[in-house]
Motif scaffolding. Structure first.
Motif, PDB file in Angstrom:
ATOM      1  N   ILE A  33       7.443 -26.071 -32.653  1.00 45.35           N
ATOM      2  CA  ILE A  33       6.761 -25.773 -33.912  1.00 45.35           C
ATOM      3  C   ILE A  33       7.745 -24.991 -34.764  1.00 45.35           C
ATOM      4  O   ILE A  33       8.222 -23.937 -34.354  1.00 45.35           O
ATOM      5  N   GLU A  34       8.044 -25.528 -35.912  1.00 40.61           N
ATOM      6  CA  GLU A  34       8.995 -24.889 -36.834  1.00 40.61           C
ATOM      7  C   GLU A  34      10.254 -24.421 -36.097  1.00 40.61           C
ATOM      8  O   GLU A  34      10.694 -23.280 -36.248  1.00 40.61           O
ATOM      9  N   LYS A  38      10.703 -23.734 -33.076  1.00 35.76           N
ATOM     10  CA  LYS A  38      10.514 -22.883 -31.893  1.00 35.76           C
ATOM     11  C   LYS A  38       9.969 -23.741 -30.741  1.00 35.76           C
ATOM     12  O   LYS A  38       8.917 -24.363 -30.889  1.00 35.76           O
ATOM     13  N   ILE A  67       7.905 -24.917 -27.772  1.00 32.09           N
ATOM     14  CA  ILE A  67       6.608 -24.482 -27.229  1.00 32.09           C
ATOM     15  C   ILE A  67       6.359 -25.165 -25.884  1.00 32.09           C
ATOM     16  O   ILE A  67       6.049 -24.520 -24.903  1.00 32.09           O
ATOM     17  N   PRO A  96      -1.960 -18.658 -18.855  1.00 33.42           N
ATOM     18  CA  PRO A  96      -2.180 -17.508 -19.725  1.00 33.42           C
ATOM     19  C   PRO A  96      -2.222 -17.909 -21.201  1.00 33.42           C
ATOM     20  O   PRO A  96      -1.805 -19.006 -21.560  1.00 33.42           O
ATOM     21  N   ASN A  97      -2.725 -17.010 -22.015  1.00 31.17           N
ATOM     22  CA  ASN A  97      -2.751 -17.256 -23.461  1.00 31.17           C
ATOM     23  C   ASN A  97      -1.333 -17.462 -23.965  1.00 31.17           C
ATOM     24  O   ASN A  97      -0.411 -16.783 -23.516  1.00 31.17           O
ATOM     25  N   GLY A  98      -1.200 -18.426 -24.873  1.00 30.44           N
ATOM     26  CA  GLY A  98       0.109 -18.646 -25.475  1.00 30.44           C
ATOM     27  C   GLY A  98       1.029 -19.502 -24.628  1.00 30.44           C
ATOM     28  O   GLY A  98       2.198 -19.684 -24.965  1.00 30.44           O
ATOM     29  N   SER A  99       0.522 -20.067 -23.539  1.00 32.25           N
ATOM     30  CA  SER A  99       1.412 -20.841 -22.672  1.00 32.25           C
ATOM     31  C   SER A  99       1.616 -22.270 -23.177  1.00 32.25           C
ATOM     32  O   SER A  99       2.491 -22.978 -22.684  1.00 32.25           O
ATOM     33  N   GLY A 100       0.815 -22.688 -24.157  1.00 32.25           N
ATOM     34  CA  GLY A 100       1.019 -24.021 -24.739  1.00 32.25           C
ATOM     35  C   GLY A 100      -0.090 -25.009 -24.428  1.00 32.25           C
ATOM     36  O   GLY A 100       0.043 -26.203 -24.702  1.00 32.25           O
ATOM     37  N   LYS A 101      -1.219 -24.521 -23.919  1.00 33.76           N
ATOM     38  CA  LYS A 101      -2.317 -25.418 -23.537  1.00 33.76           C
ATOM     39  C   LYS A 101      -2.872 -26.168 -24.752  1.00 33.76           C
ATOM     40  O   LYS A 101      -3.037 -27.388 -24.727  1.00 33.76           O
ATOM     41  N   SER A 102      -3.167 -25.406 -25.828  1.00 31.55           N
ATOM     42  CA  SER A 102      -3.726 -26.072 -27.018  1.00 31.55           C
ATOM     43  C   SER A 102      -2.690 -26.975 -27.678  1.00 31.55           C
ATOM     44  O   SER A 102      -3.027 -28.045 -28.194  1.00 31.55           O
ATOM     45  N   THR A 103      -1.441 -26.554 -27.640  1.00 34.60           N
ATOM     46  CA  THR A 103      -0.383 -27.392 -28.210  1.00 34.60           C
ATOM     47  C   THR A 103      -0.376 -28.754 -27.519  1.00 34.60           C
ATOM     48  O   THR A 103      -0.331 -29.799 -28.181  1.00 34.60           O
ATOM     49  N   GLN A 133     -10.736 -26.244 -29.027  1.00 32.13           N
ATOM     50  CA  GLN A 133     -10.966 -24.846 -28.656  1.00 32.13           C
ATOM     51  C   GLN A 133     -11.698 -24.136 -29.797  1.00 32.13           C
ATOM     52  O   GLN A 133     -12.618 -23.369 -29.567  1.00 32.13           O
TER      53      GLN A 133
END
Ligand SMILES: Nc1ncnc2c1ncn2[C@@H]1O[C@H](COP(=O)(O)OP(=O)(O)O)[C@@H](O)[C@H]1O
Ligand SMILES: [Mg+2]
Lengths: 249, 436
Positions: free
Chosen positions: A11-12, A14, A16, A35-42, A85
């Motif tokens: 993403i931009e 970076k 992910i 964990p949060n921010g690990s890339g699940k939603s991505t 989500q």
């Protein structure tokens, strides 16, 4: 049915997702925890075809077809469904109108006939009763003024009405009390079948007591760092993600 | 230094028409106002960008040809295909090229306290209520659209609903311009609702496809105590036309005026509404929607004047602009020293479907009372990406998803129309226009 190979997403600029390999066969339910921010939603967004992500390497095949050659609506018609989500509110578009437009658009694309209004109403009534969704809720604008739990139930209703072959549920359990969790899990379990694959993304093990997965994967730092059977979820519940976060860093 | 004023072809055509022959019918009634209007046209010509209220709508450059005042002809005309309110049971008063057409009208039968006169018939002997009760439009000194109308007008309608009466059906004022030659059609309307009366007044403005003409209407409305007027206008003029409308409303105590305008047609449209809340407990709602594409230009200028206490005003404009279209909204609210406990809400929102489209909004509050609640806001943006993705992820193709979101956007303003049948027509109109 779904083959993800060496998937790298930025993403931009970076990174992910940093090399995901995942294969889901028909009839299988895979849980992805992390964990949060690990890339699940991505990952879920890239499967559904949302813009704003750059795939720098790798591929996703769905029933042998390259998903990256398909628009989001084409993926949907082919059988891909993402339960968001954070479901989006759409003021001024009634939930009923939205569902009917979506179902008939998919049927048109697949060369099936459109459902008449009575046929459609019957289908929706059946599915919404099972999910304890009132007719009043269906008359309201999509997700507008819905509680957190109502939004999640509405996502499962959409899934039930559209009948996809690949269901991706992104933290459908978050923000649900135990009763609502049961209703949602029953809804999801009702859709399990030999033709259908599922990816159940969750932060907590709790949901997996109700939707028992065939496989569990741990996503951390954009990589699948461990895979195992359903007992892996219980282990994670005990130990937490700390060990994996250290891994990824 | 002397500045030579060079008239545009449009101005020259008007000035020549002034010289050609004064229209004298009605002189005994409003001769002085007409003389002043003629002088204004001769001296000032058309409004231009150096006038603050016209800075975005420079009629000197936007009206780029001669459009002399029309000579009411009364030729055969088939206007059935332009019947936009067809599915609503209503009476119709038709005007073609600015001329009243009894043959194309479906007039009320005299029940429901309806009094109705073709303006032409009463110019020299207006009924008392007409002569005494109206004239606010003239008081708006120097208002260019009104001056143009006052200088030349001979056609129009005077309509009055008796005290306590509610006609069984809405009344539609139906305007059609053939554009068979470039000309300006001018009509004038007086609408009076006596105490406790209620009416739905519809207006449709259409014209022959791609014909060039100027349509000018001036309407004066007086809503007396406890009366209620719902006023819905659907403007779908020829895409080469210029539409200039001006509405004056006076709202007395406990009375209601709800105006709604859907602007879909015309190359250039300017809608002005001046509303004065003159009695305590009065309510006014002036709302609208734009559906613009190509090089269309639509400018709404409102002035809401809270003259007395305990009144409410609401304005909601939802404006969609595609291609090179330009939408403008200017909304001014005045709260005078006596107008305590005023509640005013204004919102204008632009939805830009192309990089080149433009939306300008100018809210203005002038508040001289201290105990008031007034809010205003203006937004402008393109379609919400998250909403688009959500719809598409459910299988709805991009264009259909766009259509749903746009219809929902303007639908919020159309909600203001209380007549369900009319609301449905407006919604369907929006959806069809967007799909075409
Ligand atoms: N639109 C975005 N712009 C920049 N960074 C983003 C954006 N969306 C997500 N990220 C980042 O990507 C990483 C993964 O996010 P996400 O996929 O939402 O994780 P999860 O769902 O596992 O909590 C996070 O570090 C997040 O901050
Ligand atoms: Mg997430």
């Amino acid at each position: 049915m779904l083959e993800i190979k060496n998937l790298h997403v930025e993403i931009e600029g970076k990174p992910i997702l940093r090399g995901i390999d995942l294969e889901i066969g028909a009839g299988e339910v895979h849980a992805i925890m992390g964990p949060n921010g690990s890339g699940k939603s991505t990952l879920s967004h890239v499967i559904a075809g949302r813009g704003g992500y750059e795939v720098t390497e790798g591929s996703i095949l769905f029933n042998g077809e390259d998903l990256f050659d398909m628009e989001p609506e084409e993926r949907a018609a082919a059988g891909v469904f993402l339960a968001f989500q954070y479901p989006i509110e759409i003021p001024g578009v009634a939930t009923m109108t939205f569902l009917k437009t979506a179902l008939n658009a998919q049927r048109r694309t697949r060369g099936e006939g459109e459902l008449s209004t009575p046929e459609f109403m019957k289908l929706v009534r059946e599915k919404s009763d099972a999910l304890k969704i009132s007719q009043d809720m269906l008359r309201r604008s999509v997700n507008v003024g819905f509680s957190g739990g109502e939004k999640k139930r509405a996502e499962v209703l959409q899934m039930a009405v559209l009948g996809p072959s690949l269901c991706v549920l992104d933290e459908t359990d978050s923000g649900l009390d135990i009763d609502a969790l049961r209703v949602v899990a029953d809804g999801v379990n009702a859709l399990r079948g030999p033709e259908r694959g599922m990816i159940v993304i969750t932060h907590y093990q709790r949901l997996l007591n109700y939707i028992v997965p065939d496989k569990v994967h741990v996503l951390s730092g954009g990589r699948i760092v461990r895979s195992g059977g359903k007992e892996l979820a219980l282990e994670l519940e005990e130990s937490g993600y700390a060990a994996y976060e250290a891994d990824a860093a | 230094m002397t500045t030579e004023i060079r008239h545009t072809p449009a101005e020259t055509a008007y000035i020549e028409a002034l010289a050609a022959g004064p229209r004298s019918a009605g002189d005994a009634w409003f001769g002085a106002e007409r003389a002043a209007a003629r002088a204004q046209i001769a001296d000032g010509g058309l409004p231009h960008r150096r006038m603050e209220a016209w800075r975005w709508t420079d009629l000197r450059s936007l009206i780029d040809d001669r459009f002399p005042p029309s000579e009411p002809a009364g030729a055969q005309q088939d206007i059935t295909s332009d019947d936009v309110f067809k599915s609503v049971e209503r009476w119709v008063v038709a005007f073609v090229d600015g001329a009243y057409r009894k043959d194309l009208s479906d007039l009320p039968d005299g029940s429901g306290g309806i009094e109705l006169h073709s303006l032409e018939d009463v110019l020299d002997a207006p009924p008392g209520w007409l002569r005494d009760g109206l004239g606010q439009a003239y008081a708006q000194e120097g208002e260019p659209i009104v001056a143009l109308n006052t200088a030349f007008v001979t056609q129009g309608l005077a309509l009055r609903i008796g005290a306590g009466e509610t006609p069984a059906k809405p009344i539609e004022l139906r305007f059609f311009n053939s554009g068979s030659q470039p000309q300006t059609s001018l009509t004038r309307f007086a609408v009076v609702l006596e105490e406790g009366a209620a009416l739905t007044l519809l207006e449709s403005h259409t014209g022959a496809a791609d014909r060039r003409y100027v349509a000018n209407t001036v309407t004066e409305i007086h809503v007396h105590r406890n009366a209620r007027l719902q006023h819905v206008r659907l403007q779908d003029e020829s895409m080469a036309a210029v539409h200039l409308s001006n509405v004056h409303v006076t709202i007395e105590g406990e009375a209601d005026y709800r105006g709604f305008t859907l602007s879909a047609g015309a190359r250039v449209a300017r809608n002005q509404v001046f509303a004065c809340l003159a009695g305590e407990g009065g309510n006014v709602d002036v709302s609208g929607a734009y559906l613009l594409g190509g090089r269309q230009h639509c400018d709404t200028a409102l002035l809401i004047d809270h003259a007395v206490a305990e009144c409410t005003s609401d304005e909601l404009f939802k404006c969609v602009m595609d291609d090179d279209a330009r939408g403008i909204f200017q909304g001014k609210i005045i709260v005078r020293p006596d107008a305590q406990k005023t509640e005013g809400m204004q919102m204008s929102q632009g939805l830009l479907l192309s990089e080149r489209a433009e939306f300008d909004s100018k809210p203005e509050l002038e508040i001289f009372a201290d105990d008031v609640r007034c809010t205003h806001g203006a937004t402008s943006g393109d379609l919400d990406e998250d909403m688009m993705f959500y719809l598409r992820s459910r299988g709805i193709p991009e264009n259909e998803a766009k259509g749903l979101l746009i219809a929902a956007f303007v639908g919020e303003a159309i909600e203001k129309v209380s007549n369900a049948g009319v609301r449905e027509i407006l919604n369907a109109y929006a959806v069809n226009r967007l799909n075409s």
